[in-house]
Design a protein around this motif. Sequence first.
Motif, PDB file in Angstrom:
ATOM      1  N   TYR A 298      20.538  -2.522  28.630  1.00 35.81           N
ATOM      2  CA  TYR A 298      19.544  -3.570  28.870  1.00 35.81           C
ATOM      3  C   TYR A 298      18.255  -2.949  29.399  1.00 35.81           C
ATOM      4  CZ  TYR A 298      23.710  -6.530  28.693  1.00 35.81           C
ATOM      5  OH  TYR A 298      24.875  -7.146  28.304  1.00 35.81           O
ATOM      6  N   VAL A 299      17.123  -3.565  29.057  1.00 36.70           N
ATOM      7  CA  VAL A 299      15.830  -3.139  29.585  1.00 36.70           C
ATOM      8  C   VAL A 299      15.415  -4.120  30.675  1.00 36.70           C
ATOM      9  CG1 VAL A 299      13.393  -2.796  29.070  1.00 36.70           C
ATOM     10  CG2 VAL A 299      15.141  -1.964  27.477  1.00 36.70           C
ATOM     11  N   ILE A 300      15.183  -3.575  31.869  1.00 33.74           N
ATOM     12  CA  ILE A 300      14.892  -4.394  33.046  1.00 33.74           C
ATOM     13  C   ILE A 300      13.429  -4.240  33.418  1.00 33.74           C
ATOM     14  CG2 ILE A 300      15.472  -4.777  35.466  1.00 33.74           C
ATOM     15  CD1 ILE A 300      18.237  -3.569  34.837  1.00 33.74           C
ATOM     16  N   ASN A 301      12.760  -5.360  33.597  1.00 40.52           N
ATOM     17  CA  ASN A 301      11.343  -5.354  33.967  1.00 40.52           C
ATOM     18  C   ASN A 301      11.151  -5.228  35.468  1.00 40.52           C
ATOM     19  OD1 ASN A 301      10.625  -5.736  31.300  1.00 40.52           O
ATOM     20  ND2 ASN A 301       9.126  -7.312  31.758  1.00 40.52           N
ATOM     21  N   ASP A 302      10.031  -4.623  35.833  1.00 41.52           N
ATOM     22  CA  ASP A 302       9.607  -4.573  37.229  1.00 41.52           C
ATOM     23  C   ASP A 302       8.366  -5.455  37.346  1.00 41.52           C
ATOM     24  OD1 ASP A 302       8.741  -4.061  39.768  1.00 41.52           O
ATOM     25  OD2 ASP A 302       8.273  -1.944  39.432  1.00 41.52           O
ATOM     26  N   TRP A 303       8.547  -6.704  37.769  1.00 43.95           N
ATOM     27  CA  TRP A 303       7.423  -7.627  37.825  1.00 43.95           C
ATOM     28  C   TRP A 303       6.504  -7.356  39.007  1.00 43.95           C
ATOM     29  CZ3 TRP A 303       5.859 -10.528  33.921  1.00 43.95           C
ATOM     30  CH2 TRP A 303       6.754 -10.733  32.861  1.00 43.95           C
ATOM     31  N   GLY A 304       6.897  -6.419  39.867  1.00 43.08           N
ATOM     32  CA  GLY A 304       6.023  -6.016  40.951  1.00 43.08           C
ATOM     33  C   GLY A 304       5.141  -4.837  40.596  1.00 43.08           C
ATOM     34  N   HIS A 305       5.279  -4.328  39.377  1.00 47.88           N
ATOM     35  CA  HIS A 305       4.489  -3.178  38.933  1.00 47.88           C
ATOM     36  C   HIS A 305       3.007  -3.542  38.846  1.00 47.88           C
ATOM     37  CE1 HIS A 305       3.016  -0.025  36.152  1.00 47.88           C
ATOM     38  NE2 HIS A 305       3.983   0.706  36.676  1.00 47.88           N
ATOM     39  N   PHE A 306       2.138  -2.552  39.096  1.00 45.23           N
ATOM     40  CA  PHE A 306       0.693  -2.830  39.141  1.00 45.23           C
ATOM     41  C   PHE A 306       0.132  -3.294  37.801  1.00 45.23           C
ATOM     42  CE2 PHE A 306       1.220   1.840  38.741  1.00 45.23           C
ATOM     43  CZ  PHE A 306       0.599   2.062  37.521  1.00 45.23           C
ATOM     44  N   PHE A 307       0.818  -3.067  36.702  1.00 48.35           N
ATOM     45  CA  PHE A 307       0.342  -3.588  35.428  1.00 48.35           C
ATOM     46  C   PHE A 307       0.316  -5.116  35.415  1.00 48.35           C
ATOM     47  CE2 PHE A 307       0.578  -0.354  31.721  1.00 48.35           C
ATOM     48  CZ  PHE A 307      -0.158   0.543  32.462  1.00 48.35           C
ATOM     49  N   HIS A 308       1.017  -5.731  36.374  1.00 51.19           N
ATOM     50  CA  HIS A 308       1.070  -7.188  36.435  1.00 51.19           C
ATOM     51  C   HIS A 308       0.233  -7.743  37.572  1.00 51.19           C
ATOM     52  CE1 HIS A 308       4.160  -6.574  33.515  1.00 51.19           C
ATOM     53  NE2 HIS A 308       5.026  -6.090  34.375  1.00 51.19           N
ATOM     54  N   ASP A 309      -0.741  -6.959  38.051  1.00 49.09           N
ATOM     55  CA  ASP A 309      -1.551  -7.416  39.188  1.00 49.09           C
ATOM     56  C   ASP A 309      -2.837  -8.122  38.758  1.00 49.09           C
ATOM     57  OD1 ASP A 309      -3.209  -5.369  38.328  1.00 49.09           O
ATOM     58  OD2 ASP A 309      -2.984  -4.122  40.120  1.00 49.09           O
ATOM     59  N   GLY A 310      -2.963  -8.424  37.472  1.00 53.16           N
ATOM     60  CA  GLY A 310      -4.143  -9.117  36.966  1.00 53.16           C
ATOM     61  C   GLY A 310      -5.052  -8.255  36.120  1.00 53.16           C
ATOM     62  N   ARG A 311      -4.798  -6.943  36.057  1.00 55.98           N
ATOM     63  CA  ARG A 311      -5.632  -6.079  35.209  1.00 55.98           C
ATOM     64  C   ARG A 311      -5.340  -6.361  33.740  1.00 55.98           C
ATOM     65  NH1 ARG A 311      -4.092  -0.266  37.249  1.00 55.98           N
ATOM     66  NH2 ARG A 311      -3.800  -1.423  39.200  1.00 55.98           N
ATOM     67  N   ILE A 312      -6.291  -6.057  32.874  1.00 46.39           N
ATOM     68  CA  ILE A 312      -6.105  -6.263  31.448  1.00 46.39           C
ATOM     69  C   ILE A 312      -4.946  -5.396  30.952  1.00 46.39           C
ATOM     70  CG2 ILE A 312      -7.906  -4.538  30.947  1.00 46.39           C
ATOM     71  CD1 ILE A 312      -7.099  -7.592  28.747  1.00 46.39           C
ATOM     72  N   PHE A 313      -4.029  -6.019  30.253  1.00 44.37           N
ATOM     73  CA  PHE A 313      -2.876  -5.323  29.682  1.00 44.37           C
ATOM     74  C   PHE A 313      -2.734  -5.878  28.273  1.00 44.37           C
ATOM     75  CE2 PHE A 313       1.999  -4.537  30.273  1.00 44.37           C
ATOM     76  CZ  PHE A 313       1.936  -3.467  29.406  1.00 44.37           C
ATOM     77  N   GLY A 314      -3.331  -5.194  27.310  1.00 44.38           N
ATOM     78  CA  GLY A 314      -3.479  -5.781  25.990  1.00 44.38           C
ATOM     79  C   GLY A 314      -2.862  -4.976  24.869  1.00 44.38           C
ATOM     80  N   ASP A 315      -2.729  -5.641  23.731  1.00 47.71           N
ATOM     81  CA  ASP A 315      -2.254  -4.985  22.519  1.00 47.71           C
ATOM     82  C   ASP A 315      -2.798  -5.731  21.319  1.00 47.71           C
ATOM     83  OD1 ASP A 315      -0.455  -3.457  20.617  1.00 47.71           O
ATOM     84  OD2 ASP A 315       0.329  -2.762  22.536  1.00 47.71           O
ATOM     85  N   GLU A 316      -2.412  -5.289  20.128  1.00 49.55           N
ATOM     86  CA  GLU A 316      -2.968  -5.854  18.904  1.00 49.55           C
ATOM     87  C   GLU A 316      -1.857  -6.199  17.918  1.00 49.55           C
ATOM     88  OE1 GLU A 316      -5.707  -2.963  17.424  1.00 49.55           O
ATOM     89  OE2 GLU A 316      -6.930  -2.956  19.249  1.00 49.55           O
ATOM     90  N   SER A 317      -1.920  -7.397  17.371  1.00 42.78           N
ATOM     91  CA  SER A 317      -1.002  -7.820  16.310  1.00 42.78           C
ATOM     92  C   SER A 317      -1.816  -8.558  15.264  1.00 42.78           C
ATOM     93  CB  SER A 317       0.093  -8.731  16.873  1.00 42.78           C
ATOM     94  OG  SER A 317       0.893  -9.237  15.820  1.00 42.78           O
ATOM     95  N   GLU A 318      -2.535  -7.778  14.482  1.00 44.66           N
ATOM     96  CA  GLU A 318      -3.427  -8.403  13.502  1.00 44.66           C
ATOM     97  C   GLU A 318      -3.100  -7.989  12.076  1.00 44.66           C
ATOM     98  OE1 GLU A 318      -5.464  -4.436  13.771  1.00 44.66           O
ATOM     99  OE2 GLU A 318      -4.055  -5.651  14.924  1.00 44.66           O
ATOM    100  N   GLU A 319      -2.026  -7.216  11.894  1.00 42.41           N
ATOM    101  CA  GLU A 319      -1.662  -6.735  10.557  1.00 42.41           C
ATOM    102  C   GLU A 319      -0.319  -7.315  10.143  1.00 42.41           C
ATOM    103  OE1 GLU A 319      -1.710  -2.505  10.517  1.00 42.41           O
ATOM    104  OE2 GLU A 319      -3.741  -2.346  11.296  1.00 42.41           O
TER     105      GLU A 319
END
Length: 555
Positions: A298-319
């Motif tokens: 199983y893959v377990i998330n860390d919701w306290g990680h700084f990537f979830h502190d409001g900074r832009i965390f983006g990706d692309e799904s346009e193809e």
Amino acid sequence: MKKTWILLLLISNLLSASCEKENNVVDNDFKNEFTISSGEDWSFPTWVKPKYESGLGYMGEFSSNPKIKHAGTTLTWAMLNPSEGVYDFSELEKWLKKAEEADGMILFRLKASVLDRKSPWEGTDGSFIPPWVVEKHQPKTFYTRKEDNGNYLLYAAPWDSGVQNEFKKFVEEFGKREYFANKHFLAIYLHAMSRSYGEEFFISEEFTPQLLEAGLEADLLMKCFKDRMDWWSEAAGKYSHKLAWVGAGSIQGFDYPKEELDRYADQNGFGRRGGFIENYFYEPVVPPVAGQKYVNGYVINDWGHFFHDGRIFGDESEETDEFGVASDEEIRFMQQSIFYQAARVGINFLWVSEKNISLAPKVADWYCMVAGKGPTESPDASCWLREAYVRSIYGDKKIRTWKNFERLLMQRDMEGAKTLPVEKYNLNGDNNKGKKDPSRMYEYSARRTDTANGQTKMIFILNDEFEQSLKGNSQIKITYLDNTSSEWNLLVSTKNGTSKFGTIKGKNDGKWKTITFSVEDKINKGSLGNGASFIIDVKNRKDLTVKHARVIRMV
């Protein structure tokens, strides 16, 4: 005397039973308060709204599609700084105005190092570095792409000291304009150099010698981009969360400390930009990204990680061409997987196309409602029961079984509740090619009980923070395949014991259905054991197949 003793013994037993019931409070009657609808159900109560700073964006214009609130556009250093000491931010300001009129946000791709190019897109070529900078400082140049059809990419060395000095002045001027404070300014990408047309960060081995001839050294490369990060951080000030680093990529045949460069961006408050979530098992969305861990399948998330502190965390799904030769059903499965994977890992912005949304409109809606929201804010917790065989986890190419996509809700196999993967998709196109076991390119989209071997239950566990943040009643939605005459109950651990729902009897009509249970008491672990928040319990020897489970906060 003997009769008196028997009477006292009976009274004692009754009192004991009464105390046991009061302490555990588990003997509520079964409830039949549930509804069954056809297909999958991704809906929310009407009060649930998207988070303003998150969601879907369309490149090049603001869309009329209400799902796509944001937009992206490309700016170049040459456009904004056409001559020495002269700055023209009219294009940027035009897009901020458009964003205001659309009540959305605008993301800027800032390209700054390409000297010349020929691409497949007419009207997009030319110099992205100001020609006056090149004329004044004469930086060395190198190609990162040359094709037989005439397409190419020619770069000016970004580490040239003269180029760096001019770029610093440009960033300082950008900061003085205070664009970062504009509420419609979503983010700006800090680009590097690449064989791709987007100035990402990847150089193939055939072109590395040209970079070396242009003066590339590890220390020089690190200083170049660390300095640029410093200048952008100072310019953005408290809005550094609106800066998006493209990630340090490979320069084949050349070693430099990539991880150190990424850590520097993280420490400076930068967000991150991926660019290929069409491959939904690729490195920017698997462990260890955003603090994820792989534990026993199983893959377990860390919701306290700084990537979830409001900074832009983006990706692309346009193809959509990455899906290869696949049936419509398989393509829909893959597009659903893209949106779900983005939500699962906590990505708060996706650049999309109308085509991608049309392939999975309900899951796209769901993504918009949960994007950018952590455990205490998310309107639901969800689990897609599935299985794949992945070799990109931790980048070591070791093949691992990946069970489920889990966002704040976990399903766990344990004795009496060991499930089997079912509903197989053979996916032999380019999607995730190289990211999965080449001998097992298929995936499973659901799991079932194994009653023949005594595995009659499915156990679900809510994220503690989400569960504790529930204020009262909630709904549990189970999407299942009605392909047997299975008879099953739902047991929910609540603040006051166990709420029991049932019995649900299968019609064996082969249709996907979603059953919705209304849980009036606050869900709270404790009464069911094994840390379970709720359990599906099959009462006969007919297996139950489940695809999705969701817990929705109603207040």
